[in-house]
Design an enzyme around this catalytic site. Sequence first.
Site, PDB file in Angstrom:
ATOM      1  N   ASN A   1       0.839  -1.200   0.000  1.00  0.00           N
ATOM      2  CA  ASN A   1       0.000   0.000   0.000  1.00  0.00           C
ATOM      3  C   ASN A   1       0.875   1.252   0.000  1.00  0.00           C
ATOM      4  O   ASN A   1       1.952   1.283   0.597  1.00  0.00           O
ATOM      5  CB  ASN A   1      -1.005   0.009   1.157  1.00  0.00           C
ATOM      6  CG  ASN A   1      -0.372  -0.132   2.521  1.00  0.00           C
ATOM      7  OD1 ASN A   1       0.639  -0.787   2.678  1.00  0.00           O
ATOM      8  ND2 ASN A   1      -0.985   0.480   3.521  1.00  0.00           N
ATOM      9  N   ILE A   2       0.388   2.253  -0.724  1.00  0.00           N
ATOM     10  CA  ILE A   2       1.126   3.512  -0.878  1.00  0.00           C
ATOM     11  C   ILE A   2       0.145   4.639  -0.581  1.00  0.00           C
ATOM     12  O   ILE A   2      -0.800   4.868  -1.350  1.00  0.00           O
ATOM     13  CB  ILE A   2       1.689   3.635  -2.315  1.00  0.00           C
ATOM     14  CG1 ILE A   2       2.593   2.438  -2.635  1.00  0.00           C
ATOM     15  CG2 ILE A   2       2.450   4.946  -2.474  1.00  0.00           C
ATOM     16  CD1 ILE A   2       2.927   2.260  -4.097  1.00  0.00           C
ATOM     17  N   GLU A   3       0.346   5.295   0.561  1.00  0.00           N
ATOM     18  CA  GLU A   3      -0.613   6.316   1.001  1.00  0.00           C
ATOM     19  C   GLU A   3      -0.241   7.698   0.475  1.00  0.00           C
ATOM     20  O   GLU A   3       0.812   7.898  -0.130  1.00  0.00           O
ATOM     21  CB  GLU A   3      -0.700   6.296   2.530  1.00  0.00           C
ATOM     22  CG  GLU A   3      -1.235   4.949   3.004  1.00  0.00           C
ATOM     23  CD  GLU A   3      -1.549   4.901   4.482  1.00  0.00           C
ATOM     24  OE1 GLU A   3      -1.116   5.792   5.241  1.00  0.00           O
ATOM     25  OE2 GLU A   3      -2.233   3.929   4.880  1.00  0.00           O
TER      26      GLU A   3
ATOM     27  N   GLU B   1      -3.032  -4.813  -2.968  1.00  0.00           N
ATOM     28  CA  GLU B   1      -3.550  -5.743  -3.976  1.00  0.00           C
ATOM     29  C   GLU B   1      -3.585  -5.089  -5.348  1.00  0.00           C
ATOM     30  O   GLU B   1      -3.229  -5.699  -6.363  1.00  0.00           O
ATOM     31  CB  GLU B   1      -4.974  -6.193  -3.607  1.00  0.00           C
ATOM     32  CG  GLU B   1      -5.071  -6.912  -2.283  1.00  0.00           C
ATOM     33  CD  GLU B   1      -5.324  -5.978  -1.098  1.00  0.00           C
ATOM     34  OE1 GLU B   1      -4.763  -4.860  -1.074  1.00  0.00           O
ATOM     35  OE2 GLU B   1      -6.064  -6.379  -0.200  1.00  0.00           O
TER      36      GLU B   1
ATOM     37  N   CYS C   1     -10.664  -3.428  -4.257  1.00  0.00           N
ATOM     38  CA  CYS C   1      -9.700  -4.449  -4.697  1.00  0.00           C
ATOM     39  C   CYS C   1     -10.412  -5.731  -5.132  1.00  0.00           C
ATOM     40  O   CYS C   1     -10.003  -6.377  -6.096  1.00  0.00           O
ATOM     41  CB  CYS C   1      -8.689  -4.732  -3.588  1.00  0.00           C
ATOM     42  SG  CYS C   1      -7.523  -3.370  -3.373  1.00  0.00           S
TER      43      CYS C   1
ATOM     44  N   CYS D   1      -4.032   0.508  -2.630  1.00  0.00           N
ATOM     45  CA  CYS D   1      -3.910  -0.697  -1.809  1.00  0.00           C
ATOM     46  C   CYS D   1      -2.830  -1.629  -2.369  1.00  0.00           C
ATOM     47  O   CYS D   1      -2.528  -1.591  -3.570  1.00  0.00           O
ATOM     48  CB  CYS D   1      -5.226  -1.465  -1.791  1.00  0.00           C
ATOM     49  SG  CYS D   1      -6.551  -0.670  -0.890  1.00  0.00           S
TER      50      CYS D   1
ATOM     51  N   CYS E   1     -10.187  -4.844   0.494  1.00  0.00           N
ATOM     52  CA  CYS E   1     -11.303  -3.878   0.440  1.00  0.00           C
ATOM     53  C   CYS E   1     -12.183  -4.164  -0.775  1.00  0.00           C
ATOM     54  O   CYS E   1     -11.809  -4.912  -1.683  1.00  0.00           O
ATOM     55  CB  CYS E   1     -10.777  -2.445   0.420  1.00  0.00           C
ATOM     56  SG  CYS E   1     -10.207  -1.903  -1.202  1.00  0.00           S
TER      57      CYS E   1
HETATM   58  N1  THU Z   1      -5.306  -1.307   2.376  1.00  0.00           N
HETATM   59  C1  THU Z   1      -4.752  -2.193   1.490  1.00  0.00           C
HETATM   60  O1  THU Z   1      -3.592  -2.064   1.099  1.00  0.00           O
HETATM   61  N2  THU Z   1      -5.524  -3.217   1.056  1.00  0.00           N
HETATM   62  C2  THU Z   1      -6.833  -3.409   1.405  1.00  0.00           C
HETATM   63  O2  THU Z   1      -7.518  -4.190   0.781  1.00  0.00           O
HETATM   64  C3  THU Z   1      -7.365  -2.667   2.560  1.00  0.00           C
HETATM   65  C4  THU Z   1      -6.663  -1.398   2.865  1.00  0.00           C
HETATM   66  C5  THU Z   1      -4.479  -0.175   2.830  1.00  0.00           C
HETATM   67  C6  THU Z   1      -4.935   1.161   2.335  1.00  0.00           C
HETATM   68  C7  THU Z   1      -4.419   2.082   3.417  1.00  0.00           C
HETATM   69  O3  THU Z   1      -3.089   2.437   3.097  1.00  0.00           O
HETATM   70  C8  THU Z   1      -4.407   1.238   4.667  1.00  0.00           C
HETATM   71  O4  THU Z   1      -4.514  -0.107   4.244  1.00  0.00           O
HETATM   72  C9  THU Z   1      -5.540   1.538   5.632  1.00  0.00           C
HETATM   73  O5  THU Z   1      -6.758   1.562   4.988  1.00  0.00           O
END
Ligand code: THU
Length: 146
Positions: free
Chosen positions: A42-44, A55, A103, A53, A100
Amino acid sequence: MTEKQLVALAKDAMRGAYAPYSGYTVGAALLCADGAVYTGCNIENAAYTPTNCAERTAFFTAVAAGERQFLAIAIAGSPAEIDENGGRKIEKLTQAAWPCGVCRQVMMEFCDPDKFEIILATDTEHYDIYTLKELLPLGFGPGNLK
Ligand code: THU
């Protein structure tokens, strides 16, 4: 590639996570039909919504490389103490990283819901396996547009 090996790659991919805002780091390892594996994290983003996300990072990297057929994805993630680079300080997993809805929908675009396996690391030692159909029943896919 065994399920256990794919889970190990997903855990390793967590190291790339950039999660300074949520402190929730995720790694994914996507197994293609040709045997190749693509990983993602994940890259915010400070604006929050551009966040990607793990995935989808894995799927989009694989699709951009020409892959179109997929067998399974392993996902590992959980809350963690975050270091100054947005990465996690500790290795321990405390919960399963459920994918999520967005995804799951991306998986629906490329995968057979009856066959595609979603392998969730539930803690540091164990994992559970679901089909995409179990996690996205009655999903909308490319076939609905025909
Ligand atoms: N996140 C994912 O990488 N995959 C998911 O399916 C659920 C959420 C990440 C997004 C965000 O950076 C962090 O988790 C919290 O939501």
